[in-house]
Motif scaffolding. Structure first.
Motif, short mmCIF file in Angstrom:
data_model
loop_
_atom_site.label_atom_id
_atom_site.label_comp_id
_atom_site.label_asym_id
_atom_site.label_seq_id
_atom_site.Cartn_x
_atom_site.Cartn_y
_atom_site.Cartn_z
N SER A 159 0.83 -1.21 0.00
CA SER A 159 0.00 0.00 0.00
C SER A 159 0.86 1.26 0.00
O SER A 159 0.55 2.24 -0.69
CB SER A 159 -0.92 0.00 1.23
OG SER A 159 -1.81 -1.09 1.19
N ALA A 174 -3.27 -1.84 5.98
CA ALA A 174 -3.04 -1.38 4.60
C ALA A 174 -3.46 0.08 4.44
O ALA A 174 -2.78 0.87 3.79
CB ALA A 174 -3.79 -2.27 3.62
N LEU A 175 -4.58 0.44 5.05
CA LEU A 175 -5.06 1.82 4.97
C LEU A 175 -4.10 2.76 5.71
O LEU A 175 -3.79 3.86 5.23
CB LEU A 175 -6.46 1.91 5.57
CG LEU A 175 -7.20 3.24 5.41
CD1 LEU A 175 -7.37 3.57 3.94
CD2 LEU A 175 -8.57 3.16 6.10
N LEU A 178 -1.07 3.13 3.55
CA LEU A 178 -1.37 3.99 2.40
C LEU A 178 -1.27 5.46 2.81
O LEU A 178 -0.69 6.28 2.09
CB LEU A 178 -2.77 3.67 1.88
CG LEU A 178 -3.23 4.47 0.66
CD1 LEU A 178 -2.39 4.13 -0.56
CD2 LEU A 178 -4.71 4.19 0.38
#
Length: 435
Positions: free
Chosen positions: A296, A344-345, A348
């Protein structure tokens, strides 16, 4: 020097890749190993805080030393330090796994091995940069050094990805169990082969270019382009870390880096506890979550930033907001899917915010200060991994969601601070957000 197909460049790329991959492979299995040995979670985090601190202190020393003692010698020293450190760590961990050493003695001995890594492993990256810079034209240099820096980022992904497959049993019947010490032994073996290759194949020094200190290779510590800027910038005006032109960006970088270090170091423990699995069974889920996080971050840096052409202030704001949501999601998740999605967020967001802080710092000053600012950015990135992991794991021991909720709160405050304090940057010089 042709970047593609050049044997020397390929060898130096391998040095950077192996040093980063070996370190992060060990990082990714250490939570499971600490739990298996019955060591306190905070002791596991302290191991990497010590080596990160020594790396931050030693890296600038070796960068200057290579000018007097030769780049090739510094590369050999760095690879030797990496190899000896991982070998000793493997031996000490194996002794702990087989009950020869108790948990406390195992981790005290393990810290000794990590001291060697922090002190001497940091000698290689600046020397590698200097060799590449000395063998390229000015037009080729930025491209070559950027590609070289990507080896560090690739290594931080590769290490956690392969580490679950390096866990070993006994090599012979009734022999000692190697177990979770396997990644350390494999990395040491690769380091030994690499040292021989460097000694036989790396030509003697050419040119008089200077390399710069690199940030500590750690989970979540992908590069942002600052090292390349520092290595290619001419002698420049020195500015302070909290010079009013860059103060807001540096504060943003400290918050972003510590949030990332806190959450990344605690993730292995969270997976073990939330999934209620044995430490050895948590290796593959941990590797999966870390790979998703690293992927990410690279998606943000290599895909979204060039595509959206966001400016530094927007990158910091968007990244901090995404990171806030991601940290809350991880802290409240009860399944592997929830943890992986939240992490993952978070990654990111960090993949957007870190280059934003780097580019904003660069654009805040003139061309005469680029080298100095880039060095400060690298120091801030490295400093986050000195205390960040220990803070995160310490909070985790108090309450499992606490490091993630604390990081979320810090990032939420950063959104408000950045909105008020950071000013839109005017393009014209400095590092691109895409670097």
């Amino acid at each position: 020097m042709k970047v593609r197909g050049d044997r020397t460049f390929g060898l130096l790329f391998g040095v950077m890749l192996v040093i980063a991959a070996g370190n992060t492979a060990l990082q990714s299995v250490l939570p499971a190993l600490g739990r298996s040995l019955g060591a306190a979670d905070s002791a596991v985090a302290a191991v990497f805080s010590v080596s990160a601190l020594l790396w931050v202190i030693a890296a600038p020393f070796w960068a200057n030393r290579s000018d007097r003692h030769g780049r090739r010698a510094m590369v050999l020293l760095g690879v030797a330090g990496f190899t000896v450190s991982l070998l000793l760590c493997g031996v000490f961990l194996m002794l702990g796994i087989n009950g020869v050493l108790g948990p406390v003695a195992t981790f005290v001995a393990f810290i000794i091995g990590r001291v060697i890594y922090g002190l001497f492993g940091s000698a290689a990256p600046p020397a590698v940069q200097a060799i590449v810079a000395g063998r390229t034209t000015r037009e080729e240099r930025t491209k070559a050094l950027t590609l070289l820096a990507s080896a560090f980022g690739l290594g931080t992904i590769l290490g956690p990805a392969i580490s679950p497959y390096l866990v070993m049993g006994a090599l012979w019947q009734s022999g000692p169990e190697i177990g979770l010490a396997g990644p350390a032994f494999v990395a040491a073996a690769i380091g030994a082969v690499l040292w021989i290759a460097v000694a036989r194949l790396l030509p003697h020094d050419e040119g008089f270019e200077h390399g710069t200190a690199s940030s500590y290779p750690s989970i979540g510590g992908q590069g942002t382009g600052a090292t390349v800027t520092a290595a290619t910038a001419p002698a420049s005006e020195k500015i302070g870390t909290f010079d009013k032109r860059v103060r807001g960006w540096m504060i943003s970088g400290l918050v972003i880096g510590h949030a990332q270090a806190m959450t990344g170091q605690a993730i292995g423990f969270l997976i073990i506890d939330r999934l209620a699995v044995a430490p050895i069974e948590a290796l593959q889920p941990t590797g999966l979550v870390l790979m998703m996080g690293a992927g990410s971050a690279l998606l943000a840096q290599w895909g979204l930033i060039p595509l959206l052409d966001l400016k530094p202030r927007a990158l910091v704001l968007a990244g901090a907001m995404l990171g806030t949501v991601g940290c809350v999601a991880v802290g409240s998740a009860t399944s592997l899917y929830g943890i992986a999605l939240g992490y993952a967020l978070t990654s990111l967001g960090m993949g957007l915010a870190r280059p934003g802080f780097t580019a904003g710092s660069s654009l805040a000053v003139g061309t005469e200060s680029q080298g100095s600012v880039a060095g400060k950015v690298t120091s801030v990135n490295g400093a986050a991994f000195v205390l960040g992991p220990s803070i995160g794991v310490g909070l985790y021991e108090v309450w499992r969601p606490l490091p993630y909720l604390t990081a979320a709160a810090a990032l939420a405050v950063l959104v408000a601070y950045a909105w008020v304090s950071l000013r839109p940057s005017v393009p014209g010089h400095g590092a691109s957000p895409a670097q």
